[in-house]
Design a protein around this motif. Structure first.
Motif, PDB file in Angstrom:
ATOM      1  N   LYS A  71       0.835  -1.213   0.000  1.00 16.56           N
ATOM      2  CA  LYS A  71       0.000   0.000   0.000  1.00 16.56           C
ATOM      3  C   LYS A  71       0.862   1.253   0.000  1.00 16.56           C
ATOM      4  O   LYS A  71       0.608   2.207  -0.715  1.00 16.56           O
ATOM      5  CB  LYS A  71      -0.894   0.003   1.248  1.00 16.56           C
ATOM      6  N   ARG A  72       1.905   1.189   0.861  1.00 16.93           N
ATOM      7  CA  ARG A  72       2.796   2.348   0.982  1.00 16.93           C
ATOM      8  C   ARG A  72       3.444   2.664  -0.374  1.00 16.93           C
ATOM      9  O   ARG A  72       3.465   3.799  -0.815  1.00 16.93           O
ATOM     10  CB  ARG A  72       3.882   2.067   2.023  1.00 16.93           C
ATOM     11  N   ILE A  73       3.894   1.590  -1.033  1.00 11.42           N
ATOM     12  CA  ILE A  73       4.552   1.783  -2.329  1.00 11.42           C
ATOM     13  C   ILE A  73       3.576   2.379  -3.337  1.00 11.42           C
ATOM     14  O   ILE A  73       3.896   3.316  -4.074  1.00 11.42           O
ATOM     15  CB  ILE A  73       5.136   0.448  -2.839  1.00 11.42           C
ATOM     16  N   LEU A  74       2.321   1.858  -3.307  1.00  9.69           N
ATOM     17  CA  LEU A  74       1.313   2.380  -4.242  1.00  9.69           C
ATOM     18  C   LEU A  74       1.070   3.859  -4.002  1.00  9.69           C
ATOM     19  O   LEU A  74       1.001   4.672  -4.930  1.00  9.69           O
ATOM     20  CB  LEU A  74       0.006   1.617  -4.076  1.00  9.69           C
ATOM     21  N   GLU A 112       3.044   6.001  -2.644  1.00 12.87           N
ATOM     22  CA  GLU A 112       4.207   6.774  -3.060  1.00 12.87           C
ATOM     23  C   GLU A 112       4.214   6.987  -4.575  1.00 12.87           C
ATOM     24  O   GLU A 112       4.471   8.074  -5.074  1.00 12.87           O
ATOM     25  CB  GLU A 112       5.474   6.038  -2.664  1.00 12.87           C
ATOM     26  N   LYS A 113       3.887   5.903  -5.278  1.00 17.63           N
ATOM     27  CA  LYS A 113       3.871   5.987  -6.741  1.00 17.63           C
ATOM     28  C   LYS A 113       2.857   7.006  -7.211  1.00 17.63           C
ATOM     29  O   LYS A 113       3.086   7.788  -8.128  1.00 17.63           O
ATOM     30  CB  LYS A 113       3.533   4.607  -7.319  1.00 17.63           C
ATOM     31  N   LYS A 114       1.693   6.962  -6.549  1.00 22.63           N
ATOM     32  CA  LYS A 114       0.611   7.869  -6.914  1.00 22.63           C
ATOM     33  C   LYS A 114       1.069   9.316  -6.739  1.00 22.63           C
ATOM     34  O   LYS A 114       0.874  10.159  -7.607  1.00 22.63           O
ATOM     35  CB  LYS A 114      -0.591   7.593  -6.016  1.00 22.63           C
ATOM     36  N   LEU A 115       1.696   9.544  -5.590  1.00 22.55           N
ATOM     37  CA  LEU A 115       2.171  10.888  -5.270  1.00 22.55           C
ATOM     38  C   LEU A 115       3.188  11.360  -6.303  1.00 22.55           C
ATOM     39  O   LEU A 115       3.118  12.475  -6.818  1.00 22.55           O
ATOM     40  CB  LEU A 115       2.799  10.876  -3.868  1.00 22.55           C
ATOM     41  N   GLN A 116       4.107  10.450  -6.628  1.00 33.11           N
ATOM     42  CA  GLN A 116       5.137  10.774  -7.622  1.00 33.11           C
ATOM     43  C   GLN A 116       4.498  11.166  -8.943  1.00 33.11           C
ATOM     44  O   GLN A 116       4.880  12.131  -9.593  1.00 33.11           O
ATOM     45  CB  GLN A 116       6.048   9.559  -7.865  1.00 33.11           C
ATOM     46  N   LYS A 117       3.485  10.361  -9.303  1.00 34.58           N
ATOM     47  CA  LYS A 117       2.815  10.595 -10.573  1.00 34.58           C
ATOM     48  C   LYS A 117       2.176  11.982 -10.583  1.00 34.58           C
ATOM     49  O   LYS A 117       2.286  12.749 -11.526  1.00 34.58           O
ATOM     50  CB  LYS A 117       1.727   9.529 -10.754  1.00 34.58           C
ATOM     51  N   LYS A 118       1.512  12.254  -9.461  1.00 37.77           N
ATOM     52  CA  LYS A 118       0.827  13.537  -9.322  1.00 37.77           C
ATOM     53  C   LYS A 118       1.817  14.693  -9.445  1.00 37.77           C
ATOM     54  O   LYS A 118       1.596  15.668 -10.160  1.00 37.77           O
ATOM     55  CB  LYS A 118       0.173  13.605  -7.944  1.00 37.77           C
ATOM     56  N   LEU A 119       2.926  14.530  -8.732  1.00 32.84           N
ATOM     57  CA  LEU A 119       3.944  15.587  -8.734  1.00 32.84           C
ATOM     58  C   LEU A 119       4.496  15.817 -10.133  1.00 32.84           C
ATOM     59  O   LEU A 119       4.720  16.929 -10.569  1.00 32.84           O
ATOM     60  CB  LEU A 119       5.087  15.227  -7.787  1.00 32.84           C
ATOM     61  N   LYS A 120       4.700  14.679 -10.821  1.00 33.90           N
ATOM     62  CA  LYS A 120       5.249  14.762 -12.168  1.00 33.90           C
ATOM     63  C   LYS A 120       4.309  15.550 -13.068  1.00 33.90           C
ATOM     64  O   LYS A 120       4.716  16.422 -13.843  1.00 33.90           O
ATOM     65  CB  LYS A 120       5.429  13.340 -12.706  1.00 33.90           C
ATOM     66  N   LEU A 121       3.036  15.196 -12.918  1.00 38.56           N
ATOM     67  CA  LEU A 121       2.016  15.860 -13.729  1.00 38.56           C
ATOM     68  C   LEU A 121       2.012  17.360 -13.463  1.00 38.56           C
ATOM     69  O   LEU A 121       1.977  18.187 -14.382  1.00 38.56           O
ATOM     70  CB  LEU A 121       0.657  15.255 -13.367  1.00 38.56           C
ATOM     71  N   LYS A 122       2.078  17.661 -12.146  1.00 41.51           N
ATOM     72  CA  LYS A 122       2.047  19.075 -11.773  1.00 41.51           C
ATOM     73  C   LYS A 122       3.264  19.798 -12.322  1.00 41.51           C
ATOM     74  O   LYS A 122       3.179  20.918 -12.806  1.00 41.51           O
ATOM     75  CB  LYS A 122       2.008  19.218 -10.248  1.00 41.51           C
ATOM     76  N   ARG A 123       4.402  19.117 -12.175  1.00 46.85           N
ATOM     77  CA  ARG A 123       5.647  19.725 -12.645  1.00 46.85           C
ATOM     78  C   ARG A 123       5.559  20.044 -14.131  1.00 46.85           C
ATOM     79  O   ARG A 123       5.934  21.098 -14.602  1.00 46.85           O
ATOM     80  CB  ARG A 123       6.798  18.759 -12.387  1.00 46.85           C
ATOM     81  N   ASP A 177      14.552   9.899   3.519  1.00 47.52           N
ATOM     82  CA  ASP A 177      13.740  11.108   3.652  1.00 47.52           C
ATOM     83  C   ASP A 177      12.964  11.421   2.376  1.00 47.52           C
ATOM     84  O   ASP A 177      12.576  12.536   2.138  1.00 47.52           O
ATOM     85  CB  ASP A 177      14.586  12.305   4.100  1.00 47.52           C
ATOM     86  N   GLU A 178      12.731  10.395   1.603  1.00 49.39           N
ATOM     87  CA  GLU A 178      11.996  10.568   0.361  1.00 49.39           C
ATOM     88  C   GLU A 178      10.615  11.158   0.603  1.00 49.39           C
ATOM     89  O   GLU A 178      10.184  12.088  -0.050  1.00 49.39           O
ATOM     90  CB  GLU A 178      11.850   9.206  -0.319  1.00 49.39           C
ATOM     91  N   GLY A 179       9.909  10.627   1.636  1.00 48.34           N
ATOM     92  CA  GLY A 179       8.550  11.063   1.919  1.00 48.34           C
ATOM     93  C   GLY A 179       8.513  12.540   2.255  1.00 48.34           C
ATOM     94  O   GLY A 179       7.690  13.272   1.744  1.00 48.34           O
ATOM     95  N   GLU A 180       9.484  12.955   3.110  1.00 46.60           N
ATOM     96  CA  GLU A 180       9.536  14.347   3.540  1.00 46.60           C
ATOM     97  C   GLU A 180       9.764  15.254   2.339  1.00 46.60           C
ATOM     98  O   GLU A 180       9.098  16.259   2.162  1.00 46.60           O
ATOM     99  CB  GLU A 180      10.717  14.483   4.493  1.00 46.60           C
ATOM    100  N   ASP A 181      10.736  14.859   1.507  1.00 42.56           N
ATOM    101  CA  ASP A 181      11.038  15.645   0.310  1.00 42.56           C
ATOM    102  C   ASP A 181       9.822  15.758  -0.573  1.00 42.56           C
ATOM    103  O   ASP A 181       9.510  16.814  -1.119  1.00 42.56           O
ATOM    104  CB  ASP A 181      12.165  14.975  -0.488  1.00 42.56           C
ATOM    105  N   ALA A 182       9.144  14.623  -0.697  1.00 40.94           N
ATOM    106  CA  ALA A 182       7.982  14.624  -1.570  1.00 40.94           C
ATOM    107  C   ALA A 182       6.945  15.606  -1.046  1.00 40.94           C
ATOM    108  O   ALA A 182       6.344  16.360  -1.796  1.00 40.94           O
ATOM    109  CB  ALA A 182       7.397  13.222  -1.634  1.00 40.94           C
TER     110      ALA A 182
END
Ligand SMILES: Nc1ncnc2c1ncn2[C@@H]1O[C@H](COP(=O)(O)OP(=O)(O)OP(=O)(O)O)[C@@H](O)[C@H]1O
Length: 761
Positions: free
Chosen positions: A680-683, A685-696, A733-738
């Motif tokens: 679940k945690r990995i999912l 994280e992936k979702k968040l990454q995806k979102k961030l990428k999109l926003k970026r 500290d990936e989560g914090e950075d994210a």
């Protein structure tokens, strides 16, 4: 003022040496033993008498004593430097092999020496080698003058240490040429200036072909330790190649505890009129007199229980345990370590770095502990005070048995050896007990009352440490392969085992299911005998691979397929037969000793790997390959079937079994929960990454859009945002950075929206 004094002193030293050498040569010549003679047997009273009388240094020039019967090193025609070295190392009286071999070797004869393990063969060649070079006045500028070939780097290191000790007062340069790939360049830089090279055949050959200016044309003396192994076919090509590059006029010394007398082998190293010295030929045993030897019939699936019980009952001993593969060594070590037997455990195998091996040997020497090892240390390893040698897996032949047990009871010390033998391999016991083998081995009955059953504990460890499951599987596979690849089919025959044996063995390793195995073999490399032995479905012209499969789910046949590691193709050039995993398994071998050779070198030296031909063997054996079913007709997991069987024998309590299973289930469920959470945690994280990428991406598009309209200060601000701040990625500290990224992006998004609305407005 000091320089001339130095020169004078050096000149005087050289003159003294020259005088000593003249004296030694005359003494050697005048007192040399007749060819083919042995020193008279030694009784305790005569030893002292001989020490004073017959031997001894010449009293005056021209009055030389015979040295063929002396007992002390001091009585031999040796240089002062060697005698000082021997004295400093604590060597005074010669052992039998030294008494017999040294007088012949010192007068320049070729020697083929055999003596029991631990009887002091190393000094019997180290001393003549030092003396030969000394009398030849060998110096640093002369380059290599002596080569010692050893079957593996550990033994080479040990021999090198003896050279260092005894040759302490000589000025020779010596080296153990055994480095790993990284050490090759360093070796290349120094090898041409070394006088004594202790090396493995493969490594030496590599230098002969690759190192510029490395020339062995001046070699004075060639020594081959563990000669029967080094002259074996495994090293044949390398040794022949090495010998062909050495001068024909040289002295050659061959030593081993199990000696070859094959004329063919000896011809290959061109021994000239050698002295055959076998000091224990007439002895009633081939193993040391102070060694007690026992064998126990132990079914395959009980071996670990037996080993564990043995260790627990010998907590105050230094025990060396031999297993047949690297994976087994690793597995047993790891699992036993987790089960904490109450004594330090160590493990050693050919895949370890040389320095690590050295450190482990040093530690083992220091403290009472258990060392699990492959056959890499079956030969030559010299550790004082090993109390027990335990052979969990059957040695491939009598010679290997002798070498393994010879790691204890060394040089007048006492020792004990115990061998576990499966009922299916009992033929080896008969061979060992045969009169001609001269091995006094006694059968011990296992004491089942004291036998601790640890299969379930191992299973629990495997549940807790899932990576060990894979190792366990490999251990299972490599063990069966090691049996399968043995050439002595009288002893080693997989067909004597059935699926129940395999399942029980897998269960004893704590494995929940019996691993599948498939053997594929090139017909050309299969021993004829074995080819006849198995039912090969193959036409004469067929080039299909030969496949032998073991599959616990198959009815009646040995079938299997293991997706990753078990398709074996013969590789002629590989010499490390240490059964690390499937891909290292070679054609049937004569010897399983872990030779620790560097395979890549061998390949370079021109052994072409065979083409993978598609020979197919499908073996249908009428073996007892029954699969167990429960009352409802479902196949039972092997562990369950075994547990059932054991329970009926009242060894394990049924209640305990179900408790254990319930426990295991609980543990599995817990693991399952953890796995789900992790997933679940990995999912997330992936979702968040995806979102961030999109926003970026969106942001970048907006930035591009606003570039023309944005003010200078805006641009500067943006630049500062992207360039000024360095980012370091750390998984912790990936989560914090994210999250920080999220904030920044949110702000940027708001800014972009404002800009956009301003534009549109
Ligand atoms: N003359 C001696 N006096 C005392 N100790 C000795 C003497 N010669 C050898 N030793 C000791 O005996 C031990 C065994 O010697 P060595 O390793 O040479 O045996 P080996 O015959 O080569 O055994 P293996 O066949 O197992 O290789 C070593 O620890 C060595 O130091």
């Amino acid at each position: 003022m000091r320089r001339p004094q130095f020169r004078v002193a050096a000149k005087q030293g050289r003159l003294r040496e020259a005088d000593e050498i003249r004296l030694l040569e005359a003494w050697i010549d005048a007192g040399k033993p007749a060819r083919g003679t042995k020193p008279p047997p030694l009784s305790k009273s005569s030893a002292a008498a001989q020490g004073k009388g017959k031997g001894g240094a010449p009293k005056a020039a021209g009055e030389y004593t015979e040295y063929g019967a002396c007992t002390l090193f001091d009585e031999l025609p040796l240089s002062k430097k060697t005698k000082d070295g021997l004295r400093k190392a604590g060597f005074k009286e010669m052992s039998e092999i030294q008494r017999a071999a040294l007088p012949h070797a010192l007068c320049g004869r070729d020697v083929l020496g055999a003596a029991k393990t631990g009887s002091g063969k190393t000094l019997a060649f180290v001393i003549p080698a030092l003396e030969k070079l000394y009398r030849e006045r060998w110096g640093p500028e002369d380059g290599p003058g002596c080569i010692v070939l050893s079957p593996n780097k550990d033994l080479a290191g040990q021999i090198f240490d003896v050279f260092k000790k005894v040759g302490k007062f000589h000025g020779f340069s010596a080296g153990a040429i055994v480095g790993n790939r990284k050490g090759l360049d360093e070796e290349k830089a120094v090898i041409t200036s070394l006088n004594i090279l202790v090396c493995t055949p493969g490594r030496l050959l590599q230098h002969m072909s690759e190192t510029t200016n490395f020339d062995c044309a001046q070699i004075q003396i060639l020594v081959i330790d563990e000669a029967d192994q080094v002259l074996d076919k495994k090293f044949q090509e390398q040794v022949d190649n090495v010998v062909s590059q050495l001068p024909r006029v040289r002295q050659t010394l061959l030593f081993s505890a199990t000696q070859t007398k094959s004329v063919k082998d000896l011809a290959r190293v061109s021994l000239k009129d050698p002295e055959y010295i076998s000091v224990h030929e007439e002895a009633s045993t081939a193993t040391p007199d102070n060694l007690e030897q026992y064998a126990m019939i132990v079914p395959l699936d009980q071996k670990l229980n037996m080993l564990w019980s043995f260790i627990k009952r010998h907590l105050d001993s230094r025990t060396l345990v031999f297993l047949s593969s690297v994976k087994q060594v690793k597995f047993v070590y790891e699992v036993f370590k987790k089960l904490r037997p109450g004594i330090p455990l160590k493990c050693m195998h050919g895949r370890m770095k040389y320095e690590v091996q050295q450190a482990i040997v040093a530690e083992f020497k220091e403290s009472k502990s258990v060392l699990f090892s492959t056959d890499i240390f079956a030969r030559g390893l010299d550790i004082e005070n090993v109390d027990w040698v335990v052979q969990v897996d059957c040695p491939e032949n009598i010679a290997l048995y002798i070498h393994r047990v010879g790691r204890t009871a060394r040089y007048n010390k006492r020792g004990k050896a115990l061998m576990f033998i499966c009922p299916e391999e009992e033929r080896m016991l008969e061979k060992l007990k045969a009169t001609e083998s001269k091995i006094p081995i006694y059968i011990k009955k296992p004491n089942t009352e004291k036998l601790e059953q640890i299969s379930q504990n191992i299973a629990a460890v495997l549940v807790k440490f899932p990576n060990l499951q894979q190792l366990g599987k490999r251990a299972f596979v490599t063990y069966l392969k090691s049996v399968y690849l043995q050439s002595d089919k009288e002893v080693f025959d997989l067909s004597r085992f059935n699926m129940e044996n395999f399942a029980a063995y897998a269960a004893s390793l704590g494995l929940p299911v019996t691993p599948k195995i498939r053997f594929v073999r090139h017909k050309k490399n299969m021993p004829k005998k074995y080819m006849e032995d198995i039912n090969v479905k193959q036409t004469k012209r067929s080039l299909k691979p030969e496949v032998i499969e073991i599959n616990p789910q198959a009815d009646g046949n040995l079938i299997v397929d293991d997706e990753d590691d078990d398709i074996l193709y013969p590789k002629e050039s590989k010499t490390d037969v240490n059964m690390d995993d499937g891909l290292d398994i070679l054609h049937p071998k004569e010897s399983t000793a872990d030779t620790n050779m560097e395979p890549e070198k061998v390949t370079k030296l021109g052994n072409k790997p065979l083409k993978k031909k598609k020979l197919k063997i499908n073996v249908h054996r009428p073996l007892g390959t029954r699969v167990k079913f429960d009352d409802e007709g479902n196949t039972m997991p092997p562990l369950a079937s075994i547990a059932g069987e054991v329970a009926t024998e009242d060894v394990i309590d049924k209640e305990k079994i179900s408790q254990r299973y319930a426990e295991m289930l609980r543990e599995l469920q817990e693991h399952d929960k953890e796995d789900k959470l992790e997933h679940k945690r990995i999912l997330r994280e992936k979702k968040l990454q995806k979102k961030l990428k999109l926003k970026r991406k969106r942001n970048e598009e907006m930035d591009a859009g606003s570039e023309d309209s944005g003010s200078e200060s805006d641009r500067d601000q943006n630049k500062a945002g992207s360039k000024g701040k360095k980012r370091y990625f750390n998984s912790d500290d990936e989560g914090e950075d994210a999250a920080k990224d999220g904030d920044v992006l949110a702000k940027q998004e708001a800014l972009a929206l404002r800009l956009l609305s301003q534009m549109h407005g």
